[in-house]
Structures are given as C-alpha cells and as structure tokens.
Design an enzyme around this catalytic site. Structure first.
Site, short mmCIF file in Angstrom:
data_model
loop_
_atom_site.label_atom_id
_atom_site.label_comp_id
_atom_site.label_asym_id
_atom_site.label_seq_id
_atom_site.Cartn_x
_atom_site.Cartn_y
_atom_site.Cartn_z
N LYS A 203 0.84 -1.21 0.00
CA LYS A 203 0.00 0.00 0.00
C LYS A 203 0.88 1.26 0.00
CE LYS A 203 -3.30 2.91 0.51
NZ LYS A 203 -4.28 3.22 -0.50
N CYS A 257 -3.76 10.30 1.90
CA CYS A 257 -2.96 9.12 1.51
C CYS A 257 -1.62 9.51 0.87
CB CYS A 257 -3.77 8.26 0.55
SG CYS A 257 -5.25 7.57 1.30
#
Ligand SMILES: NC(=O)c1ccc[n+]([C@@H]2O[C@H](COP(=O)([O-])OP(=O)(O)OC[C@H]3O[C@@H](n4cnc5c(N)ncnc54)[C@H](O)[C@@H]3O)[C@@H](O)[C@H]2O)c1
Length: 399
Positions: A203, A257
């Site tokens: 991720k 993010c």
C-alpha cells in the site's frame, strides 16, 4: 464462510462505505465511531461525508436493520479497523488511533474471530495490533489477524470496494487464508495473498509510486514555466510516445494518503529512501512555488492599479470533485495568502461552509476578483470564460 456479524471501527471515508456495503450484502454490521454526531447521523440513515451512492447504501442498510452505529464495539466474528493513520510532528507515523481501536475491541474478541487492519499502516503495524491484544491479555493464537489495505478512489468508492483487486497479508498463513475467504464473499476483484509486512509495504508503495510520478510532472511544470513552455502541451506531446505516460501537474499533492504515506517509508528507511523523500519535497515545494506565483500576480495588480488585489481561489479540496480538504494544497494556499494580507475569495463547490472562509460561488468570486487562480480542476470550473483578469491555472483546467 460462517461469519455473519461484522464490527467496523472508524466510520469515515473507508469504514462507512465498507460497513454499508457489507450490510447490503446481508451481514449484520455494527459500526463504531468516537464522534457522537457521526453515530447519530448514521443511525438516522444519513451520511456525514460526500461520496456518490453512499447515501443510498447507508439508508437501505439502516432501514433494513443490518447497520447500526455506536460509540462502542460489540461481540462480532470479524473486526475491521479503518481509523486514521496520520503523522505526528516531523512526519513521524502516528498509529495511536490503531492502538486505541485495538484496545477497544479487547473485551469483545473471541476464539476464531478475524481482526483486519484496513488503515494504511507503517510496516510492522499489524504485528503491533497483535502485540497490543497480547499485552491486554488476549490469546492471539486463537485469532486470525491480517492487514488488507484499502485502495479505493474517492468518488468511486462503492464500485471500487467491490471491483478492485485486494491484497491480504496475515500474521500467519491461516490468518491470510481466513481473511481472503472473507473478502471473497463481497469482492469481485482478485484477492491476493501475502504476508502482513508485504501487504503494508504494498500500500505504501502504491502511494509512493503515485507521489513520485506526480513529483516528476510538478518539477516539469516549474521548469517549463522557467523555459516559457506550455507544460500541458509538452506533456500531451511526450505522452504520444508509446512508452511514456507523464502525469498531470497541479498545485502540489494532498489528501490523507499520497501526501502522507510516503513519509511512513521515509521515516523507517532513512537515507535509503532517497527518491521517495525527494518526491515528497518536490511536491511540497510546488505548493510554495504556486503561492509565490500568486503573490507576484497580486503585487503586479497592486502596482498597476494602486489598490490591493482580490484573489479568487478556485477550489480548496485536495483533488477534483470531492469535498475532502485533508492535507489539501489548495486550502493551504488560500490560508497562506490570507495570512499574508491578501483578500481571498474562497470557492469550493463541494462544501457549503468552512470554519475559516466564507465560501462564495464561483460566478461571484470571478466577478469580484482581480486575480483568478485555478487550484483544483472541479467539473464546475470547466469551460468558464474570463475576460480582462489575470488567470493563473495550476491544474490545466483552461487547456
Ligand atoms: N480516504 C481514502 O480515500 C483512503 C483510501 C485508502 C486508504 N485510506 C486509509 O484508511 C484509513 C481511514 O481513512 P479514512 O479516510 O476513512 O479516515 P476518516 O478520518 O474519514 O475516518 C476515520 C474515522 O475513524 C474515527 N475514529 C478515530 N479513532 C477512532 C477509534 N479509536 N475508534 C473508533 N473510531 C475512531 C474518526 O472519528 C473517523 O470518523 C486511513 O489509514 C487512510 O490512510 C483512506
């Protein structure tokens, strides 16, 4: 798959869509958040964030009795942790929310339960979840603990939650297998198995890859400005090469993010994370560079007209067509300009109010402004014609 009761901890952009989707797939879902107003809003069948289709899913889930929200967890078969993972001062990863969410489920976990960390996390956090449970007296050998990072695109969350491929990494092979089995009950994309540490790093790698490529485009935009070349034309020409795909520049990189997660790698990787660190620095610099450009345009107007310029900041969100202002370069630019004595007309079609700015509609802002600055390429701004005013376009919307 016999597990039917799901407890989702954290009902934000990731947790609430996940909870609502699962409830619509006939799971009994108990959603948990620490914010009372969030819990109340959801229990009324409403939503507190902007995301297409989410309202329909939540209303259906609440009306059918399959989704209930609460301030505290309950006994369940699967626990999904989707709480924030920001950083502390100095870009030090902050997993405090994960730790406190883990502690909150301690009284409720039982043998054979699956505990899934969905929050984007520094490498080693899933092991930390296990350690916290152990320290609190839980026999983790009887649990299945795994990381399954979320990779949805805001604005398309309800579709991508189902269609995207997922990566599942357990702390044991059995935990991986059990968690894969669970995701396969509602994901149509492929559910891929690995270890917890690889899943965490995967991720972080995805977001660092995006950040690095955007940094390349942002650096190009600064160089093109210096060389008096239209960067948008340049990129569209270079992208005609069959193996080149330069991304689009902007006023920086924001959001929960991409602007955050690369720091998790840099923090742990130190001097070995050279490109990833440089990309973060370039993207941050692009925002400061944009502020200087706007200030210079405002000063030029003032020198030529003998009065201070009003600046329309078109967009405050971190990317087009969403209401999310977290780590948004556009918001930071508007705030910095105002703090430096420039009158800002703040335009953000996706929110109705803001604690620091009076939000004005774009027609009024353009009408009153002396300098119009496109910070975010919202769909509402496409095709607007502006005459007789300085226009600065950081997101290519006028091209
Ligand atoms: N938003 C995205 O597009 C996106 C995409 C992929 C991954 N992620 C990751 O998912 C995680 C969650 O992100 P988000 O965007 O949903 O955040 P968010 O801030 O929208 O939601 C988090 C929610 O958790 C609640 N919360 C905080 N501490 C809690 C606790 N101890 N117990 C219960 N609730 C608690 C907050 O009140 C909030 O409602 C983060 O790690 C993020 O990096 C987000």
């Amino acid at each position: 798959m016999t597990s039917r009761k799901i407890c989702v901890i954290g009902l934000g952009y990731i947790g609430l869509p996940t909870a609502a989707l699962l409830a619509n797939r006939n799971y009994d879902v108990h959603g948990v958040d620490v914010v009372q107003s969030t819990v109340d809003t959801i229990n009324e069948g409403n939503i507190h964030i902007v995301e297409p289709e989410l309202d329909t899913f939540v209303r259906a889930a609440v009306n059918s009795g399959k989704l209930k929200a609460s301030l505290t967890p309950c006994v369940a078969d699967v626990f999904i942790i989707a709480v924030p993972t920001p950083f502390h001062e100095g870009y030090v990863p902050n997993i405090d929310y994960v730790v406190s969410a883990t502690k909150a489920i301690v009284p409720f976990v039982k043998e054979n339960d699956i505990v899934i960390l969905e929050s984007t996390s520094p490498v080693g956090t899933t092991d930390k979840v296990e350690d916290v449970l152990k320290e609190e007296g839980v026999d983790t050998s009887k649990l299945f603990i795994a990381h399954c990072p979320e990779r949805v695109l805001p604005g398309h969350i309800m579709r991508e939650l189902v269609e995207n491929d997922r990566i599942v990494g357990g702390t044991t092979p059995e935990a991986t297998a059990k968690t894969v089995e669970f995701y396969n009950t509602f994901v149509s994309g492929e559910v891929l198995s690995t270890t917890a540490r690889t899943a965490e790093m995967a991720k972080l790698t995805e977001n660092s890859f995006r950040d690095t490529n955007i940094a390349f485009a942002n650096e190009l935009s600064i160089l093109c400005d210096k060389f008096e070349i239209d960067v948008w034309e340049l990129i569209s020409l270079t992208n005609r090469h069959p193996r080149v795909n330069v991304l689009q520049p902007g006023a920086g990189v924001g959001g929960h993010c991409i602007a955050v997660d690369p720091w998790f790698i840099v923090h742990a990787g130190g001097d070995d994370a050279k490109i990833i660190r440089a990309a973060r620095e370039v993207n941050t610099y692009k925002t400061e560079w944009s502020i200087e450009k706007i200030k210079n345009a405002a000063l030029k107007f003032e020198n030529e007209n003998g009065k201070k310029a009003k600046v329309a900041c078109m967009g405050l969100a971190f990317k087009p067509d969403i209401d999310d202002l977290r780590e948004a370069p556009a918001l930071y630019i508007a705030k910095t300009l105002e703090a430096q004595g420039i009158e800002v007309l703040a335009v953000e079609p996706n929110i109705s109010s803001h604690k620091e700015f009076d939000i004005v509609n774009y027609e009024k802002a353009i009408d009153e402004a002396d300098v119009v600055v496109y910070l975010v390429g919202h769909k509402e701004f496409k095709g607007i014609k502006i005459f007789g005013k300085e226009v600065i376009d950081f997101c290519g919307i006028t091209n």
